[in-house]
Design a protein around this motif. Sequence first.
Motif, PDB file in Angstrom:
ATOM      1  N   VAL A 148      -9.754 -18.403 -33.993  1.00 33.27           N
ATOM      2  CA  VAL A 148      -8.858 -17.901 -32.947  1.00 33.27           C
ATOM      3  C   VAL A 148      -9.459 -16.685 -32.259  1.00 33.27           C
ATOM      4  CG1 VAL A 148      -6.620 -16.812 -32.515  1.00 33.27           C
ATOM      5  CG2 VAL A 148      -6.741 -18.844 -33.946  1.00 33.27           C
ATOM      6  N   LEU A 149     -10.034 -15.794 -33.052  1.00 31.91           N
ATOM      7  CA  LEU A 149     -10.661 -14.599 -32.470  1.00 31.91           C
ATOM      8  C   LEU A 149     -11.804 -14.982 -31.537  1.00 31.91           C
ATOM      9  CD1 LEU A 149     -10.748 -12.349 -35.657  1.00 31.91           C
ATOM     10  CD2 LEU A 149      -9.426 -11.889 -33.577  1.00 31.91           C
ATOM     11  N   ARG A 208      -5.114 -10.896 -42.867  1.00 32.38           N
ATOM     12  CA  ARG A 208      -6.053  -9.841 -43.254  1.00 32.38           C
ATOM     13  C   ARG A 208      -7.315  -9.900 -42.392  1.00 32.38           C
ATOM     14  NH1 ARG A 208     -10.519  -9.292 -46.798  1.00 32.38           N
ATOM     15  NH2 ARG A 208     -10.665  -7.202 -47.725  1.00 32.38           N
ATOM     16  N   THR A 209      -7.825 -11.097 -42.137  1.00 30.40           N
ATOM     17  CA  THR A 209      -9.027 -11.236 -41.320  1.00 30.40           C
ATOM     18  C   THR A 209      -8.780 -10.743 -39.901  1.00 30.40           C
ATOM     19  OG1 THR A 209      -9.730 -13.136 -42.641  1.00 30.40           O
ATOM     20  CG2 THR A 209     -10.731 -12.896 -40.462  1.00 30.40           C
ATOM     21  N   LEU A 210      -7.628 -11.056 -39.343  1.00 28.05           N
ATOM     22  CA  LEU A 210      -7.287 -10.583 -38.002  1.00 28.05           C
ATOM     23  C   LEU A 210      -7.245  -9.059 -37.967  1.00 28.05           C
ATOM     24  CD1 LEU A 210      -4.467 -13.168 -37.234  1.00 28.05           C
ATOM     25  CD2 LEU A 210      -6.661 -13.012 -36.036  1.00 28.05           C
ATOM     26  N   ARG A 211      -6.584  -8.485 -38.943  1.00 27.68           N
ATOM     27  CA  ARG A 211      -6.448  -7.023 -38.934  1.00 27.68           C
ATOM     28  C   ARG A 211      -7.797  -6.337 -39.100  1.00 27.68           C
ATOM     29  NH1 ARG A 211      -2.551  -3.208 -42.698  1.00 27.68           N
ATOM     30  NH2 ARG A 211      -1.998  -1.784 -41.022  1.00 27.68           N
ATOM     31  N   ARG A 212      -8.658  -6.904 -39.930  1.00 30.73           N
ATOM     32  CA  ARG A 212      -9.983  -6.305 -40.125  1.00 30.73           C
ATOM     33  C   ARG A 212     -10.813  -6.364 -38.848  1.00 30.73           C
ATOM     34  NH1 ARG A 212     -13.147  -8.152 -45.268  1.00 30.73           N
ATOM     35  NH2 ARG A 212     -14.153  -6.146 -44.943  1.00 30.73           N
ATOM     36  N   ASN A 213     -10.427  -7.248 -37.930  1.00 28.38           N
ATOM     37  CA  ASN A 213     -11.128  -7.363 -36.651  1.00 28.38           C
ATOM     38  C   ASN A 213     -10.366  -6.715 -35.512  1.00 28.38           C
ATOM     39  OD1 ASN A 213     -13.680  -9.321 -36.801  1.00 28.38           O
ATOM     40  ND2 ASN A 213     -12.168 -10.010 -38.309  1.00 28.38           N
ATOM     41  N   GLY A 214      -9.464  -5.795 -35.855  1.00 25.75           N
ATOM     42  CA  GLY A 214      -8.793  -5.000 -34.836  1.00 25.75           C
ATOM     43  C   GLY A 214      -7.577  -5.623 -34.200  1.00 25.75           C
TER      44      GLY A 214
END
Length: 447
Positions: free
Chosen positions: A424-425, A17-23
């Motif tokens: 990771v981001l 979810r965190t990855l997706r919220r950051n594009g």
Amino acid sequence: MTVAVIGAGVAGAAAARTLRRNGVEPLVFEASDSVGGRTRTVAGDECDIDSGAIFLMGSYDATFRFLRESGHDTELRRWEARAAVMDEDGKTYPVRFDRPWTFLRLPHLRWRDRLRLARTIGALSVRSGPAPFDTDGLATADDGRTLAEWARATVGDRAYEYVVRPLMGPLTGADPEKISAAFTIALMSQVHRTRLSVPRGGLGRIASWLLDGIDVRVSTPVRSLEHRSSGVRVGTADESFDVDGVVVATDVRQARALLDGVVDDDVCAALDAVAPIPAYHVLLGYDTDPWPAVGHDLVVQAGPGRHHNYGVLLNSRRAPYAVPRGGQTVSVYFDRDQAPESDEEQVVARARGAVDRAFGVATPDFHRVFGMDVALIAPTPWHYESMRRARDAMPDTIRLAGDYLSHSGIEAALDSGERAARDVLASSVSPRSVIARDRPAGGRSAS
């Protein structure tokens, strides 16, 4: 940019979810046939069953932040957790698990025991201490004492046996003679936040809500990881994928197997040192409720000597979805020391004996046994510092997530998943497309 998430329990779901919220569209792999991990709610013929976790605590800051942001906080129901403490003579005394101060009423305590407990909790509540699921804070607070050593020295033997042990045993699922005191100290400092809640429909909905709209490849175990200068290669049984980063959100044993030969030996040694708790959850079902007038939902053991389970729980008031219409279900929780049998009939017989002692003799109409090799972890002294070092020693493009990094629980899993995704981001500088191969390549096998 592409990031793989290995595991679709709460930690992996929070990372995705965190990855997706950051594009970033995550590539999520789950070895089993459904999401949720140890929080999974299993659909049964008679009712749905929470296979592992059974409530949310009021101190779950990251979890409740997510629930508010997603609008799912309205789908929670409060569980009052009316309980009974059973002493060594088999007598029971009413308490409330969501109001720990009610344990002070137990007649086994002397006035000086109650005074020491009150003073200890008061002192903890006014000081600035670590959050209960924060790896860094717990590492700093851990002074090497076990929970039993700290409690006996701080509140005395009686308070330890009749308050600390029966209260923390069901919450930790671990032997207080072995685990660090740091988590209990942090939790006692937030005693005013012990409200307990359950999502309507089951604890498994937490992972499902986190993964809303995200494609998860179920029944797809990851077999290998290969750390490359340009990214990471992820291998399954049929394909391999070149990605920019990976969040390893499996249980600690699976993580250790995947990371063998991929990360520094010190990280692998730290994961090897984690003490998993193998356990059983036995659910007994009754088509007609044998105990319609019972005043408590949960029975826990207290007093010196061996405790034969970590709790016997009636599910009707905690989770109506977990009970057949007009009936009842009871959950009994054992670790493998308490129920060492490998035969299911023996395990069920042990559970029936625990239910008979707690609520009265009744013959179940059905049962279900959940045996877990890694149900929880036992955070021994210095565990949190070891996990902090392991987490920070990981390559920038491969990060760890899981409740074992701090202390077993939904909050620990969710918080660690969010952090791993952010790390990771932050480390990635160049986008990469996913490249599918015909077969896995390189790395070490997790099998």
